[in-house]
Design a protein around this motif. Structure first.
Motif, PDB file in Angstrom:
ATOM      1  N   LEU A   1      -2.350   8.339   4.063  1.00  0.00           N
ATOM      2  CA  LEU A   1      -1.382   7.874   2.854  1.00  0.00           C
ATOM      3  C   LEU A   1      -1.967   7.981   1.761  1.00  0.00           C
ATOM      4  O   LEU A   1      -1.489   8.192   0.126  1.00  0.00           O
TER       5      LEU A   1
ATOM      6  N   ASN B   1      -2.142  15.329  -4.909  1.00  0.00           N
ATOM      7  CA  ASN B   1      -1.285  13.642  -5.112  1.00  0.00           C
ATOM      8  C   ASN B   1      -0.988  13.374  -6.493  1.00  0.00           C
ATOM      9  O   ASN B   1      -1.555  13.794  -7.367  1.00  0.00           O
TER      10      ASN B   1
ATOM     11  N   ARG C   1      -4.589   9.237   0.205  1.00  0.00           N
ATOM     12  CA  ARG C   1      -5.189  10.488  -0.338  1.00  0.00           C
ATOM     13  C   ARG C   1      -3.834  11.043  -1.279  1.00  0.00           C
ATOM     14  O   ARG C   1      -4.148  12.247  -1.887  1.00  0.00           O
ATOM     15  N   LYS C   2      -3.116  10.973  -0.703  1.00  0.00           N
ATOM     16  CA  LYS C   2      -1.637  11.959  -1.257  1.00  0.00           C
ATOM     17  C   LYS C   2      -0.706  10.896  -2.353  1.00  0.00           C
ATOM     18  O   LYS C   2      -0.058  11.679  -3.337  1.00  0.00           O
ATOM     19  N   ILE C   3      -1.702  10.228  -2.823  1.00  0.00           N
ATOM     20  CA  ILE C   3      -0.751   8.921  -4.110  1.00  0.00           C
ATOM     21  C   ILE C   3      -2.381   8.919  -4.775  1.00  0.00           C
ATOM     22  O   ILE C   3      -1.700   9.250  -5.940  1.00  0.00           O
ATOM     23  N   PHE C   4      -3.765   9.050  -4.328  1.00  0.00           N
ATOM     24  CA  PHE C   4      -4.524   8.668  -5.414  1.00  0.00           C
ATOM     25  C   PHE C   4      -5.530  10.068  -5.295  1.00  0.00           C
ATOM     26  O   PHE C   4      -4.947  10.703  -4.216  1.00  0.00           O
ATOM     27  N   ASN C   5      -5.551   9.653  -6.710  1.00  0.00           N
ATOM     28  CA  ASN C   5      -6.709  11.470  -6.786  1.00  0.00           C
ATOM     29  C   ASN C   5      -8.442  11.293  -6.486  1.00  0.00           C
ATOM     30  O   ASN C   5      -8.950  10.665  -7.127  1.00  0.00           O
ATOM     31  N   GLY C   6      -8.731  10.457  -5.138  1.00  0.00           N
ATOM     32  CA  GLY C   6     -10.130  10.367  -4.925  1.00  0.00           C
ATOM     33  C   GLY C   6     -10.626   9.155  -4.834  1.00  0.00           C
ATOM     34  O   GLY C   6      -9.991   8.085  -5.483  1.00  0.00           O
TER      35      GLY C   6
ATOM     36  N   ASN D   1       6.597   3.054  -8.437  1.00  0.00           N
ATOM     37  CA  ASN D   1       5.192   2.826  -8.493  1.00  0.00           C
ATOM     38  C   ASN D   1       4.816   2.741  -8.259  1.00  0.00           C
ATOM     39  O   ASN D   1       3.263   2.099  -8.330  1.00  0.00           O
ATOM     40  N   VAL D   2       4.921   1.506  -7.054  1.00  0.00           N
ATOM     41  CA  VAL D   2       5.098   0.708  -5.822  1.00  0.00           C
ATOM     42  C   VAL D   2       4.811   1.300  -4.519  1.00  0.00           C
ATOM     43  O   VAL D   2       6.196   2.011  -4.614  1.00  0.00           O
ATOM     44  N   TYR D   3       4.036   1.802  -3.792  1.00  0.00           N
ATOM     45  CA  TYR D   3       4.686   2.519  -2.568  1.00  0.00           C
ATOM     46  C   TYR D   3       4.354   1.312  -1.380  1.00  0.00           C
ATOM     47  O   TYR D   3       2.719   0.590  -1.017  1.00  0.00           O
ATOM     48  N   LEU D   4       5.263   1.339  -0.719  1.00  0.00           N
ATOM     49  CA  LEU D   4       4.962   0.014   0.761  1.00  0.00           C
ATOM     50  C   LEU D   4       5.002   0.890   1.543  1.00  0.00           C
ATOM     51  O   LEU D   4       6.521   1.720   2.348  1.00  0.00           O
ATOM     52  N   PHE D   5       3.980   0.752   2.692  1.00  0.00           N
ATOM     53  CA  PHE D   5       4.450   1.016   4.080  1.00  0.00           C
ATOM     54  C   PHE D   5       3.848   0.178   4.804  1.00  0.00           C
ATOM     55  O   PHE D   5       3.056  -0.239   4.954  1.00  0.00           O
TER      56      PHE D   5
ATOM     57  N   ARG E   1       4.106   6.104 -17.021  1.00  0.00           N
ATOM     58  CA  ARG E   1       3.630   6.697 -15.545  1.00  0.00           C
ATOM     59  C   ARG E   1       4.445   7.080 -14.466  1.00  0.00           C
ATOM     60  O   ARG E   1       5.761   6.332 -14.788  1.00  0.00           O
TER      61      ARG E   1
ATOM     62  N   GLU F   1      -1.487  11.338  -8.529  1.00  0.00           N
ATOM     63  CA  GLU F   1      -2.549  10.250  -9.489  1.00  0.00           C
ATOM     64  C   GLU F   1      -2.289  11.646 -10.582  1.00  0.00           C
ATOM     65  O   GLU F   1      -2.573  11.562 -11.452  1.00  0.00           O
TER      66      GLU F   1
ATOM     67  N   LYS G   1     -11.531   3.218  -6.658  1.00  0.00           N
ATOM     68  CA  LYS G   1     -10.184   2.586  -6.103  1.00  0.00           C
ATOM     69  C   LYS G   1     -10.684   1.507  -5.241  1.00  0.00           C
ATOM     70  O   LYS G   1     -11.711   1.556  -4.875  1.00  0.00           O
TER      71      LYS G   1
ATOM     72  N   LYS H   1       0.167   1.435 -13.594  1.00  0.00           N
ATOM     73  CA  LYS H   1      -0.674   2.294 -12.615  1.00  0.00           C
ATOM     74  C   LYS H   1      -0.308   2.225 -10.961  1.00  0.00           C
ATOM     75  O   LYS H   1       0.906   1.423 -11.055  1.00  0.00           O
TER      76      LYS H   1
END
Lengths: 272, 468
Positions: free
Chosen positions: B182, A172, B184-189, B311-315, A239, A174, B193, B289
């Motif tokens: 999805l 992931n 979980r693909k971007i954030f680590n846990g 760093n912005v992901y829009l779905f 980042r 992050e 959040k 972030k």
């Protein structure tokens, strides 16, 4: 002499990749074990060398490259252990393997003996620090590559199928970014002290401080890039993709400086 | 000893028909009533048709998994089917929407259902839980015996194997789950959040529930009418989930953006709520972030241009839809691999079932030898305890190999000859009927016992004829 020993871990790593090609969980686990086995093998060879020769200078260049491969693996394994990201092994092993191949084929060059005893210790520390720093940056480089690849996939929303691999939950953004940052934070002091020691050594070797050597210029540029990156990250919260690109550029410069020092201007780096 | 499955599912019937059936099986009491009625079914000679039964009802299927008595023939099966059709629809015509599987087909069908290959959405995980529920209920009602126990456990086992060995359940196929995957693909846990939900709708509810399941503990909800948001929280969530939810004023949502990591948008607005220039300062305030925006509203509420900001992901719902479509394809392909696993499990179960045929022979053989030994040894050994030990160990030692042989030969079709030989050698047919039967008789009511005893002798006669 002993060069053939480098091939043992190399063969183990190549074999581990063949095992990885079988796409089930068991073989993935086996892959990890094999990589560990390769690392243990490397460690044993390294310790054997140390036992035979100790820290005596002159040392052959191939030993350094071999040592580099060992440090790289060590750093990644420690990282993987703390962050539970064993899958990084998959990407770092080729780098280690390349190192081993270079170590096998590299010509027998000696490092010019440095006169005083104190300098000898500084030389060894210089080598150690630079290699640890470089290994961390190599890890950051690999992680940056994965990051960019992964980020593009998420942004473009195409081929999202590949994203759905439950066995590689470590993928992931992050986490990748965090690893990148930590590598930078830890590696930077190593590199800084290493470069300072290098400059000191070269000035004592050439008996003057002012001669401008290509190796110094390029390592200072590299250092500067990483310094800017670290500053941006700490102060402005840089980042993600841009940080990853920085990391990649920095590592390419490191490779260039290594190339410079070993192949193009070996004399300036204290080789005969 | 035959397994029979009768039922209807989304492939054979329409929603009205399924509804009629599920209404009559809605509560445990209704199901108990139905199973008792089924168990009371008798054939012409007044013998019970069904020995064990379990009822599985879900929104897409109702199935009755039965273990028939020894004597129940094909006619009996049809009688049961007729009865079921009449029970639910008062119309024999409706019989054609019921499917009926026998023995190996039935086992295969059950395993396929358990592995979620027969579901509307292949690989969905609920069916296994529902099947477990059905089995537990059957145990509670005392309608499940040795046979169904084994069958169900094998089915659970098979489903688990399919789940772990194939990728059938690997990729998400529902919008809400895909959204979680999805992120979980971007954030680590997801534990630390923060989620911001704009609008209080069904889709938002499901997604939030999924997020909570994956560890999110801080969820803000903003709706144009705050009252509706409060009602929404009150009605749609459990108490534990409510502790993670906070209703905020709609005017405050923009202030909340820099603190939120995931924004879910499902309002009924006709215009963009979040525009490109809104997000630019937000991402700066977040110190770059990552921000994950999910737009599950139609028409869209978030400007698609926003995806271009680093760093912005829009779905939006379309992107997720495409992703799911892919995954459904993957699952269909995986289903083929799963079929092999299922066939293997079916084979194992059928082997076990066949080996049961040998059980009566083994039991009567053991009894015979035991009796002989007992009567002979009692002449020499007076101590009861010692005698028992001697009898048992001798029987075990003497019969170990013959037992293995009988079990093995019961698995292949030619094995009947060896069993016949064993029977002839020890003269087993004439005397004791299988102990198993006696035990079962004692379990049933005296009234039933009588009929059962009669039927037992008939059964033995038939068997002798068959063997001859």
């Amino acid at each position: 002499m002993f060069k053939e020993l480098y091939l043992i871990p190399l063969v183990i790593y190549i074999f581990s990749y063949i095992v990885f090609a079988f796409k089930d969980k068991k073989s993935h686990k086996f892959f990890v074990y094999l990589v560990y086995a390769g690392f243990i093998c490397q460690t044993i060879i390294f310790l054997t060398f140390l036992g035979i020769k100790g820290f005596a200078v002159p040392v052959h260049i191939d030993r350094f490259v071999f040592f580099n491969a060992w440090i790289l693996m060590l750093v990644v394994i420690i990282f993987g252990f703390f962050y539970k990201v064993e899958y990084i092994l998959l990407y770092i092993t080729p780098l280690v393997a390349v190192n081993l191949i270079i170590a096998f084929f590299v010509p027998h060059v000696h490092v010019r003996p440095v006169m005083e005893n104190t300098d000898r210790i500084i030389l060894l520390t210089h080598i150690l620090l630079i290699l640890i720093g470089d290994s961390l940056f190599a890890l950051a480089f690999i992680v940056s590559l994965i990051y960019i690849f992964q980020e593009r996939k998420i942004k473009s929303k195409k081929n999202l199928k590949i994203l759905d691999m439950p066995s590689r939950s470590g993928y992931n953004l992050e986490l990748l970014d965090n690893i990148n940052y930590i590598c930078l934070k830890v590696g930077f002091p190593f590199i800084t002290i290493g470069i300072v020691m290098g400059i000191y050594l070269s000035s004592s070797l050439f008996k003057t401080f002012l001669i401008v050597k290509p190796i110094e210029i390029i390592s200072l540029i590299t250092w500067f890039i990483y310094a800017v990156l670290l500053h941006e990250r700490m102060a402005k919260g840089l980042r993600g993709k841009r940080a990853a690109v920085f990391g990649i550029i920095g590592f390419i410069l490191i490779l260039a400086s290594l190339g410079f020092s070993f192949y193009f201007f070996p004399a300036f780096h204290g080789f005969e | 000893m035959d397994i029979l499955i009768i039922g209807l599912n989304h492939k054979t019937s329409n929603i009205n028909e399924r509804e009629t059936v599920s209404k009559k099986l809605l509560t445990p009491e209704l199901r108990l009533e139905f199973t008792t009625k089924l168990l009371e079914l008798k054939d012409e000679s007044g013998r019970q048709l069904i020995k064990e039964i379990a009822v599985l009802t879900t929104c897409n299927r109702s199935e009755f998994i039965m273990n028939l008595s020894y004597w129940t023939q094909g006619k009996g099966g049809h009688a049961i089917k007729n009865y079921i059709a009449k029970y639910f629809f008062d119309d024999l015509e409706k019989e054609k929407i019921l499917y009926m599987y026998l023995n190996e087909d039935a086992v295969r069908h059950l395993f396929t259902v358990a592995s979620s290959l027969d579901s509307m959405i292949i690989g969905e995980p609920q069916i296994l839980g529902q099947l477990k529920g059905a089995y537990n209920e059957a145990c509670r009602f005392n309608t499940s015996g040795q046979f169904l126990n084994k069958l169900f456990h094998k089915a659970f086992n098979c489903a688990k194997t399919v789940r772990t060995e194939t990728k059938i359940a690997a990729s998400p196929v529902s919008v809400s789950y895909a959204a979680v995957e999805l992120s979980r693909k971007i954030f680590n846990g997801l534990e630390d959040k923060k989620v911001l939900l704009l609008g209080a709708g069904e889709m938002g509810k499901l997604t939030v529930k999924h997020f909570i399941k994956y560890g999110v503990k801080n969820i803000n909800i903003a709706n144009r009418t705050a009252e509706k948001a409060r009602n929404f929280v009150e009605e749609s969530f459990e108490d534990k989930e409510k502790t993670y939810l906070h209703v905020i004023d709609f005017s405050e949502y923009y202030k909340n953006l820099p603190n939120s990591d995931i924004v879910l948008c499902s309002t009924g607005s006709e215009d963009y709520i979040l525009k490109y220039e809104d997000i630019l300062p937000v991402i700066k305030m977040r110190k770059q972030k990552p921000l994950f925006l999910i737009d599950i509203s139609m028409p869209r509420n978030i400007d698609p241009e926003i995806n271009k900001i680093p760093n912005v992901y829009l779905f939006d719902i379309d992107d997720i839809g495409k992703m799911i479509e892919n995954n459904i394809e993957v699952r269909k392909r995986e289903a083929d691999a799963a079929l092999d696993l299922i066939n293997a499990s079916v084979g194992e179960f059928m082997n076990w079932k066949e080996s049961l045929n040998a059980v009566p022979v083994i039991i009567s053989l053991r009894n015979k030898i035991k009796n002989l030994l007992e009567s002979e040894l009692s002449r020499y050994i007076t101590d009861e305890k010692e005698k028992d030990i001697a009898v048992n160990s001798l029987t075990n030692k003497l019969l170990h190999e013959p037992t293995m042989l009988i079990k093995k030969s019961s698995l292949n079709p030619d094995g009947i000859n060896s069993i016949k030989t064993v029977k002839a050698l020890f003269n087993l047919d004439a005397e004791d009927c299988p102990e198993v039967f006696k035990k079962r008789i004692s379990e049933t009511t005296p009234e039933n016992a009588k009929t059962a005893e009669e039927s037992l002798s008939e059964y033995n006669e038939n068997k002798i004829k068959l063997v001859k």
